[in-house]
Design an enzyme around this catalytic site. Structure first.
Site, PDB file in Angstrom:
ATOM      1  N   TYR A   1       4.817  -8.038   0.523  1.00  0.00           N
ATOM      2  CA  TYR A   1       5.695  -7.549   1.601  1.00  0.00           C
ATOM      3  C   TYR A   1       4.924  -7.615   2.907  1.00  0.00           C
ATOM      4  O   TYR A   1       3.717  -7.840   2.927  1.00  0.00           O
ATOM      5  CB  TYR A   1       6.150  -6.109   1.315  1.00  0.00           C
ATOM      6  CG  TYR A   1       5.023  -5.108   1.332  1.00  0.00           C
ATOM      7  CD1 TYR A   1       4.237  -4.894   0.204  1.00  0.00           C
ATOM      8  CD2 TYR A   1       4.718  -4.397   2.489  1.00  0.00           C
ATOM      9  CE1 TYR A   1       3.182  -4.003   0.223  1.00  0.00           C
ATOM     10  CE2 TYR A   1       3.666  -3.494   2.521  1.00  0.00           C
ATOM     11  CZ  TYR A   1       2.901  -3.304   1.391  1.00  0.00           C
ATOM     12  OH  TYR A   1       1.854  -2.426   1.404  1.00  0.00           O
TER      13      TYR A   1
ATOM     14  N   LYS B   1      -7.971   7.971   0.664  1.00  0.00           N
ATOM     15  CA  LYS B   1      -7.158   7.147  -0.227  1.00  0.00           C
ATOM     16  C   LYS B   1      -7.969   6.807  -1.467  1.00  0.00           C
ATOM     17  O   LYS B   1      -9.083   6.306  -1.357  1.00  0.00           O
ATOM     18  CB  LYS B   1      -6.703   5.877   0.503  1.00  0.00           C
ATOM     19  CG  LYS B   1      -5.714   5.045  -0.289  1.00  0.00           C
ATOM     20  CD  LYS B   1      -5.129   3.896   0.523  1.00  0.00           C
ATOM     21  CE  LYS B   1      -4.130   3.115  -0.326  1.00  0.00           C
ATOM     22  NZ  LYS B   1      -3.474   2.036   0.434  1.00  0.00           N
TER      23      LYS B   1
ATOM     24  N   THR C   1      -1.222   3.256   5.092  1.00  0.00           N
ATOM     25  CA  THR C   1      -2.077   4.169   4.322  1.00  0.00           C
ATOM     26  C   THR C   1      -3.542   3.718   4.262  1.00  0.00           C
ATOM     27  O   THR C   1      -4.420   4.525   3.962  1.00  0.00           O
ATOM     28  CB  THR C   1      -1.550   4.320   2.878  1.00  0.00           C
ATOM     29  OG1 THR C   1      -1.606   3.056   2.225  1.00  0.00           O
ATOM     30  CG2 THR C   1      -0.138   4.878   2.861  1.00  0.00           C
ATOM     31  N   ASP C   2      -3.787   2.428   4.542  1.00  0.00           N
ATOM     32  CA  ASP C   2      -5.151   1.919   4.308  1.00  0.00           C
ATOM     33  C   ASP C   2      -6.205   2.575   5.201  1.00  0.00           C
ATOM     34  O   ASP C   2      -7.338   2.796   4.764  1.00  0.00           O
ATOM     35  CB  ASP C   2      -5.187   0.396   4.490  1.00  0.00           C
ATOM     36  CG  ASP C   2      -4.504  -0.332   3.328  1.00  0.00           C
ATOM     37  OD1 ASP C   2      -4.197   0.324   2.316  1.00  0.00           O
ATOM     38  OD2 ASP C   2      -4.286  -1.550   3.441  1.00  0.00           O
TER      39      ASP C   2
ATOM     40  N   THR D   1       3.182   0.310   5.633  1.00  0.00           N
ATOM     41  CA  THR D   1       4.160   0.079   4.569  1.00  0.00           C
ATOM     42  C   THR D   1       5.384   0.961   4.720  1.00  0.00           C
ATOM     43  O   THR D   1       6.472   0.590   4.292  1.00  0.00           O
ATOM     44  CB  THR D   1       3.479   0.318   3.202  1.00  0.00           C
ATOM     45  OG1 THR D   1       2.396  -0.602   3.090  1.00  0.00           O
ATOM     46  CG2 THR D   1       4.422   0.103   2.043  1.00  0.00           C
TER      47      THR D   1
ATOM     48  N   GLU E   1     -37.142  15.121   3.164  1.00  0.00           N
ATOM     49  CA  GLU E   1     -37.645  13.886   3.804  1.00  0.00           C
ATOM     50  C   GLU E   1     -36.813  13.472   5.020  1.00  0.00           C
ATOM     51  O   GLU E   1     -37.230  12.598   5.789  1.00  0.00           O
ATOM     52  CB  GLU E   1     -37.635  12.691   2.826  1.00  0.00           C
ATOM     53  CG  GLU E   1     -38.282  12.937   1.485  1.00  0.00           C
ATOM     54  CD  GLU E   1     -37.307  13.569   0.502  1.00  0.00           C
ATOM     55  OE1 GLU E   1     -36.341  12.923   0.116  1.00  0.00           O
ATOM     56  OE2 GLU E   1     -37.534  14.738   0.128  1.00  0.00           O
TER      57      GLU E   1
HETATM   58  C1  SIN Z   1       0.073   0.726   3.370  1.00  0.00           C
HETATM   59  O1  SIN Z   1       0.616   1.199   4.358  1.00  0.00           O
HETATM   60  O2  SIN Z   1       0.156   1.310   2.247  1.00  0.00           O
HETATM   61  C2  SIN Z   1      -0.735  -0.544   3.380  1.00  0.00           C
HETATM   62  C3  SIN Z   1      -0.655  -1.325   4.626  1.00  0.00           C
HETATM   63  C4  SIN Z   1      -1.192  -0.579   5.802  1.00  0.00           C
HETATM   64  O3  SIN Z   1      -2.107   0.218   5.669  1.00  0.00           O
HETATM   65  O4  SIN Z   1      -0.672  -0.828   6.911  1.00  0.00           O
END
Ligand code: SIN
Length: 325
Positions: free
Chosen positions: A26, A165, A92-93, A13, A283
């Site tokens: 987007y 995240k 961010t993912d 992003t 265990e």
């Molecule tokens: C993001 O960057 O927030 C979402 C899309 C991605 O991880 O590429």
């Protein structure tokens, strides 16, 4: 002396475009690194930036095919005496997985900072410019070098081992566990909490030729042995359980996982809870399981892959590696 930073761009992003300042949808990974550096050129950042496009994709699609050239380019930059630090731009993912993988496989000799954004570049309130300016501040700081790979998001600095995240929307989308954050940053200031912890250390792992197949089995009420077996295909080299609570699982699922461990497929118990510390239980010895400690399932998977790639498959040796993280 001018600080020279190498920017390795992978998309996300931070390089995304919506085509409208107010649109919800987007496309991630649209702006190339040359154009991006032109855009940040107007910010008056006190560093000389040179960019390389490693990929320009949504980070959902990041994996070994991108990690390999990314790692090679980061290592080359660290070995280049003309480079003072590295910035990786990333979606961010899956940012936490790439950051942790680089943290385990790069030496702590110069700053390495991973940065992203939650809003695309043409959105009102785009956070990518500020996050990038903050990343430049951190990557230019000599004290960042001894802290392994760092993540800069929302005016905070996180260690790669801790960061994850926590939100799908909004600019405060990251948190750290067990350390919340290791510093506070703005484009004009940087404050560290505590001293560097791994100054000058070598990489914990060499870069592997391939990453062995490790699956994450997500535990839930009603998961049974057949449910586990369906997720673990023939040839799977390791299993990470995203367990309920402190790495727990229904009894039928446990029996299937014990069978896998007995067949030499390492089983690591992590937690599906947000702040999921999973300690060793009595265990675990009998079951042949490993406790993930403070690593979440997706990071436990990366560590297990590196261990298996290096020939470590004995549960006791795997446990020692998790204890050391
Ligand atoms: C993001 O960057 O927030 C979402 C899309 C991605 O991880 O590429």
């Amino acid at each position: 002396m001018t600080t020279k930073l190498t920017v390795l761009a992978t998309g996300g992003t931070i390089a995304g475009i919506a085509g409208s300042a107010i649109a919800h949808d987007y496309r991630a990974g649209e702006i190339g690194i040359e154009e991006y550096l032109e855009r940040v050129g107007g910010l008056g950042l006190e560093a000389e930036l040179s960019g390389t496009q490693i990929a320009n994709i949504d980070s959902a699609d990041i994996g070994p095919a991108v990690w390999h050239p990314l790692h090679a380019a980061a290592l080359a930059a660290l070995n280049d005496e003309d480079c003072h630090g590295v910035i990786v731009t990333h979606g961010t993912d899956t940012l936490e997985e790439t950051a942790f993988l680089l943290d385990l496989t790069l030496p702590a000799t110069k700053p390495v900072v991973v940065v992203g954004a939650m809003r695309p570049a043409d959105a009102v309130g785009y956070d990518g410019l500020r996050n990038f300016a903050n990343a430049v501040r951190v990557a230019s700081d000599a004290q960042a070098a001894g802290r392994g790979v760092l993540v800069v998001m929302g005016d905070r600095v996180f260690a790669a081992r801790d960061v994850y995240k926590v939100r799908t929307r909004g600019t405060e989308a990251f948190r750290g566990f067990p350390r919340e954050s290791v510093g506070l940053v703005t484009p004009a200031s940087l404050e560290w909490f505590g001293a560097p912890w791994r100054s000058g250390t070598e990489a914990a792992f060499g870069w592997p030729e391939t990453l062995p197949e490790v699956v994450i089995v997500y535990a839930h009420a009603g998961l049974d042995g057949a449910g586990v077996a369906r997720q673990v295909a023939e040839g799977t080299r390791g299993v990470v359980l995203a367990g309920v609570g402190e790495g727990n699982m229904p009894e039928n699922a446990r029996q299937e996982l014990v069978r896998l461990a007995a067949r030499g497929v390492p089983v690591v118990r992590a937690s599906r809870a947000d702040e999921g510390l999973v300690d060793r239980e009595p265990e675990d010895d009998a079951n042949g399981f490993v406790a993930a400690r403070a690593l979440n399932p997706q990071k436990a998977r990366i560590l297990l892959q590196l261990l298996l790639a290096g020939g470590t498959s004995d549960p006791a040796a795997i446990q020692r590696a998790f204890d050391g993280r």
